[in-house]
Design a protein around this motif. Structure first.
Motif: not given
Length: 330
Positions: A82, A86, A105-106, A108-112
């Motif tokens: 994670r 980032a 998954a990490a 996807q949380q950090a950028t769209r």
């Protein structure tokens, strides 16, 4: 005449100067991020990255000339992955190659917005990475390793190579959607093969050792099925060692387990995925969008058998199984 010729020559040279200047300018340096699920010194990870680099080079991309690649190595540690995801996004790459579901998954949380091309992922739709295989719909696309149905084949192979097997421990990462999906397929076919299935969750080395040791001590005629996960990859040497120590026949999802002493594997050619991923990275660098690039399933699977391990376990590999093998390690 001489003066007119000189002026004409001078005008032609002046017009050529901008073209020459442009020709001498270096190519624009593009930037790629890579988030691997391996440790940086893992030989298998290096082999796969070499395939990715080869694919890029064949498409005209050379590190240091027209592309820069930033590498990060997660080593199967979820918190570390994670943080590194980032960190990579902060570097503003134009596209990121991501290996394994935890890495995707990490990211996807950090950028769209930053395009992501994944490899070695199982079931990207149920995992929420893409809307569908044909139309990913977001900033993520890539190459999943196999469909869930392959998990039933693992149990079939285990029963074929070890006919006395009546109990199967299934090594899985319970945190992954794919971990439950693979287990479900194995449980569905187990009754027809007279096998009792025991899930073994993978979280760390200590848990793996305790669970396999306890399973082996319970009663004879046991076997292992190692399903696909980043943590199984990271702890593959331990899993193979424990299988040998407790005389447990085991089937694995990837060849490199068998190369270090595992009994049998059935799964995709992972280096092919990395070469294919280079093609999608190239297309994104040239302007295409991940949402328009369909997710592509692996089409070639390989069966690998280690005869030395079979002999150590007291198993005789059926000739029909040997005949189907793509590779036999002796």
């Amino acid at each position: 005449m001489r003066r007119r010729s000189f002026i004409t020559l001078l005008g032609g040279a002046a017009a050529a100067w901008p073209l020459a200047a442009r020709a001498q300018q270096p190519q624009r340096m593009r930037r790629i991020g890579v988030l691997m699920n391996y440790a940086s010194d893992d030989a298998e990870g290096q082999v796969r990255l070499a395939a990715f680099h080869q694919g890029l080079q064949q498409l005209g991309w050379t590190v240091g000339r027209n592309v820069q690649i930033d590498y990060r190595w997660g080593a199967g540690d979820a918190d570390r992955i994670r943080k590194l995801a980032a960190e990579l996004v902060e570097l503003a790459p134009e596209v990121i190659l991501s290996a394994g579901s935890p890495s995707v998954a990490a990211l996807q949380q950090a950028t769209r917005t930053v395009p992501v091309v994944f490899v070695t992922v199982v079931d990207p739709v149920s995992s929420g990475f893409v809307d569908s295989l044909a139309r990913p719909g977001g900033n993520i696309t890539g190459f999943p390793v196999y469909e869930y149905s392959i998990a039933g084949k693992w149990l079939e192979l285990l029963k074929e190579i070890a006919p006395n097997m009546t109990r199967a421990a299934v090594i899985r990462d319970a945190a992954l959607t794919a971990g439950g999906g693979q287990l479900g397929v194995i449980q569905a076919v187990a009754p027809s093969m007279g096998a009792e299935v025991t899930p073994v969750n993978v979280r760390d080395a200590g848990e793996i050792e305790r669970a396999i040791t306890a399973f082996a001590a319970r009663s004879p005629n046991g076997g292992l099925i190692v399903t696909g996960s980043t943590l199984a990859v990271v702890h593959r040497d331990l899993i193979v060692t424990l299988a040998a120590r407790h005389k447990l026949p085991a089937v694995y999802f990837a060849r490199y387990f068998v190369a270090v002493g595992g009994l049998i594997s059935y799964g995709p050619l992972f280096v092919d995925e990395y070469r294919d991923a280079a093609g999608y990275v190239d297309r994104i660098l040239r302007g295409e969008k991940p949402a328009d690039l369909p997710v592509q399933q692996a089409v070639k699977l390989e069966l690998v058998i280690n005869l030395k391990t079979a002999k150590a376990l007291g198993l005789t590999v059926p000739p029909t199984l040997l005949a189907r093998a793509d590779e036999v390690i002796e």
